[in-house]
Motif scaffolding. Sequence first.
Motif, PDB file in Angstrom:
ATOM      1  N   TYR A 136      -0.903   1.234  -2.608  1.00  0.00           N
ATOM      2  CA  TYR A 136       0.393   0.782  -3.097  1.00  0.00           C
ATOM      3  C   TYR A 136       1.348   0.529  -1.934  1.00  0.00           C
ATOM      4  CZ  TYR A 136      -1.118   2.452  -7.693  1.00  0.00           C
ATOM      5  OH  TYR A 136      -1.802   2.645  -8.867  1.00  0.00           O
ATOM      6  N   SER A 137       2.262  -0.393  -2.155  1.00  0.00           N
ATOM      7  CA  SER A 137       3.346  -0.596  -1.195  1.00  0.00           C
ATOM      8  C   SER A 137       4.379   0.505  -1.379  1.00  0.00           C
ATOM      9  CB  SER A 137       3.993  -1.960  -1.424  1.00  0.00           C
ATOM     10  OG  SER A 137       4.655  -1.994  -2.684  1.00  0.00           O
ATOM     11  N   GLU A 147       4.229  -1.537  -5.559  1.00  0.00           N
ATOM     12  CA  GLU A 147       3.370  -2.649  -5.968  1.00  0.00           C
ATOM     13  C   GLU A 147       1.927  -2.374  -5.560  1.00  0.00           C
ATOM     14  OE1 GLU A 147       3.126  -7.538  -5.675  1.00  0.00           O
ATOM     15  OE2 GLU A 147       4.906  -6.446  -4.997  1.00  0.00           O
ATOM     16  N   LEU A 206      -1.401  -3.080  -4.066  1.00  0.00           N
ATOM     17  CA  LEU A 206      -1.910  -4.000  -3.056  1.00  0.00           C
ATOM     18  C   LEU A 206      -3.375  -4.320  -3.274  1.00  0.00           C
ATOM     19  CD1 LEU A 206      -0.285  -2.485   0.175  1.00  0.00           C
ATOM     20  CD2 LEU A 206       0.645  -4.193  -1.399  1.00  0.00           C
ATOM     21  N   ASP A 243      -0.176 -13.076  -8.293  1.00  0.00           N
ATOM     22  CA  ASP A 243      -0.838 -11.779  -8.087  1.00  0.00           C
ATOM     23  C   ASP A 243      -1.213 -11.105  -9.388  1.00  0.00           C
ATOM     24  OD1 ASP A 243       1.411 -10.234  -9.072  1.00  0.00           O
ATOM     25  OD2 ASP A 243       2.403 -10.679  -7.189  1.00  0.00           O
ATOM     26  N   PHE A 293      -6.920  -7.958  -1.504  1.00  0.00           N
ATOM     27  CA  PHE A 293      -5.717  -7.173  -1.253  1.00  0.00           C
ATOM     28  C   PHE A 293      -4.542  -8.071  -0.903  1.00  0.00           C
ATOM     29  CE2 PHE A 293      -9.254  -4.369  -0.346  1.00  0.00           C
ATOM     30  CZ  PHE A 293      -8.869  -3.175  -0.942  1.00  0.00           C
ATOM     31  N   LEU A 294      -3.373  -7.642  -1.324  1.00  0.00           N
ATOM     32  CA  LEU A 294      -2.158  -8.193  -0.766  1.00  0.00           C
ATOM     33  C   LEU A 294      -1.979  -7.570   0.619  1.00  0.00           C
ATOM     34  CD1 LEU A 294       0.182  -7.848  -3.887  1.00  0.00           C
ATOM     35  CD2 LEU A 294      -1.174  -9.830  -3.197  1.00  0.00           C
ATOM     36  N   ALA A 295      -1.303  -8.287   1.508  1.00  0.00           N
ATOM     37  CA  ALA A 295      -1.134  -7.816   2.897  1.00  0.00           C
ATOM     38  C   ALA A 295      -2.475  -7.333   3.452  1.00  0.00           C
ATOM     39  CB  ALA A 295      -0.097  -6.698   2.959  1.00  0.00           C
ATOM     40  N   VAL A 333      -3.683  -3.680   5.097  1.00  0.00           N
ATOM     41  CA  VAL A 333      -4.521  -2.767   4.309  1.00  0.00           C
ATOM     42  C   VAL A 333      -5.800  -2.421   5.063  1.00  0.00           C
ATOM     43  CG1 VAL A 333      -5.839  -2.517   2.177  1.00  0.00           C
ATOM     44  CG2 VAL A 333      -3.559  -3.517   2.110  1.00  0.00           C
ATOM     45  N   MET A 364       6.817  -4.998   0.070  1.00  0.00           N
ATOM     46  CA  MET A 364       6.254  -6.279  -0.321  1.00  0.00           C
ATOM     47  C   MET A 364       7.296  -7.392  -0.371  1.00  0.00           C
ATOM     48  SD  MET A 364       3.109  -6.415  -0.260  1.00  0.00           S
ATOM     49  CE  MET A 364       3.012  -8.078  -0.897  1.00  0.00           C
ATOM     50  N   GLN A 407       7.209  -8.300   3.194  1.00  0.00           N
ATOM     51  CA  GLN A 407       5.896  -8.837   3.551  1.00  0.00           C
ATOM     52  C   GLN A 407       5.734 -10.268   3.051  1.00  0.00           C
ATOM     53  OE1 GLN A 407       3.547  -7.621   5.463  1.00  0.00           O
ATOM     54  NE2 GLN A 407       1.996  -9.168   5.075  1.00  0.00           N
TER      55      GLN A 407
END
Length: 727
Positions: free
Chosen positions: A67-68, A72, A74, A281, A292-294, A298, A334, A337
């Motif tokens: 999680y961020s 959120e 990820l 997303d 994954f986001l970012a 990650v 996020m 990001q």
Amino acid sequence: MTRSPSAQPKNKTYAPRGCAGLFVSIMLVVAAAWGAGLGVMVFILEGSGGTMEALEEFRPKIGSKVYSADGELLGEFAVESRQVVSLNEIPVVLQMAFLATEDHTFYTHKGVRPLALANAALGVLRGNNPRGASTITQQIIRNIESTGISKEVTIQRKVREMMFALQVEREFTKDEILELYLNQIFLGVSAYGVEAASRQYFYHGVDELTLGECAMLAGLTRAPNKNNPFRYPENALTRRDIVLAQMLRNEFITQQEHDLAVSEDMDESVVLPSERAALGDGGAKAWRPGKFLAPYFVEEVRQFIGKPPPPYEISGSAEDLHVDGLEITTTIDMRLQKAAEEIVAAAREAFDVKKMEYLKRRNREAEFNPVFASLVCLDNRPGMEGFIRAMVAGSDFEKKKFNLATQAKRQPDSSVKPFVWLAAIDKGLTGSTIIVDEEIIRYDALNRLWSPKNFDGEHHGPTPLRKGLEKSLNSISVKLVERFGMPVVRSYLQDAGFRQPIDDDVGLTLALGTKETIILDHAVCYSTLALGGNRFSPTMILSIKDRDGFSRFDYRDFRMKPQLYKRNALPEDAVYVIVNMLEGVCTADPKRDFYPSGRRTERLGRPRAGKTGTSNLSKDAWFCGFTPQFTCIVWFGYEDATPLGSGIAYTGGALASPVWTDFMIEAHEGLPVEEFHVPAGVEFHMVDRLNGLAGDDWNAAFIRGTTPPTEMPSLMDLRVEDHLETL
């Protein structure tokens, strides 16, 4: 023919048998059969205690969610894509769909169907595989590896499975068994359990399923990969309708409900993988196996958990990351990001378009390569110092996993000069100390001639240190390193957070940033300036908790360890004087026709400090800057260190500082305007910005007890002083 006497029959006497003999014989047979049966049962049930213990202790393999800082999701690390949900979170109609197709008498039988063993035996006699209609309880026993019940097709395994099923039904409630089943069953592609399957095929959780979607999931239990709607939609539709018919036949649904479900358009319900990008997303219930986001950030988190560097410690094992349902809360923001990714991507695209146009005009399109760029943002706010808030470390993680922010070694160029000037200020010079900017000729360790030039190719004569930093004059930087010694300047860089080894043979070239560094490390160096000389190591993870809510890691347990935090790593008063000079780098002075390289940051509209960096032939372009709230580093370059181009358009001021400014505008949205903290050991004097003399209208910082000169020293005196200082 007359028979001889010896051939004549003799009279025989027989003892009466009676019922007793027959009873004894029967008892012997029964005893033998009982013993054999008991032996078979003992053999079959051997290890049953271990099986029950395995079920009692069984914990489904659950991936770990990342999680961020703002909550959120990820993504998820998982061997098996599974989201465990309780039975009361699973719609009753979905439960009924599985019962209808797999075990419609589930709530009435005791774990087995009475005729199952007979059917299995009959199948063997007919030469078929020994199969029977396994109950849900039996399926659980067979599908959990730790029970020791294999999937081999034999009568012995079938009987053993049935006997264990009877035991399971005595130890667990029906609801417990059904909940375990619905969370464990494989439903195709990478989904284990109904929640994961719902997200995988329909892009939402089980709480949003329609009756038709419930039936389709239940229809996957037999040959899930051959019936999955991604690849075999016709098979999936056929199985859905079969399940709906079974539900109707068992009176789990009405005729009207059945007809409405049959009429559902599965093409509308199923979201193909190719359609997901258009949906964004998808929120917390989106299916993103291994996505994954970012992603670059990650991946750093994954490596950290797998092998935490000292002094960090994480309880448990690295394998827990993929099976034990960890909840990992990171420092990434996020909102920041996403802003960073969009701004950097736009800048890269704009650069590439111009570069391609340039090459086309010269018929050199074959030389085109996309430019690389990176951005790192660290938090400076109290209690959050060093938190990584944004990290752009590449353009496409699927194609190239190399992390520019943590792996690329690039020359920092003129962005090291604040630390050269810091050594000078701490050793007694001031921003108004005059140094002659002139051609210098030196010889390197190999006796090669070396004469560094300024970017504009000119020399500016006697120059105050402040102006020398604002104009990034190379000869002055070299003179300062020569005056105080490379080892002294090196120590200031290392205390700030420069981690790459700086060998003695670097010599005077350290003044021009020839020693390679890591982008994230450089961000730490600048954050040390922003934090008044206090150095905080970058923090990626705030906490790790297991599926039971117990803490595995808390960053607060390590935050003040000496390896991670150093109070007064740099002298506070001297640091502030440098910050004040770097504010000048970012401030144009139209009245004096003076435009430092960081002037493009003025759009931020709040106190800021920073420094550009542009390497020889523009192989690297940097802007490194900070406010009281955030530190941000932006870098541009080619992977193979090919020059970006020639001219002012390819400098850190032209390329990197606009990106820095755009991002920092987004990062500071809603935050109050703050001034840099002024330590007690600093005082201000009004000076002439261009010559450093006392008076005029520029408010310059000085370490308490030092003052600007009132008149310019002679050129002869300055050169004599330079000579004496280097002896």
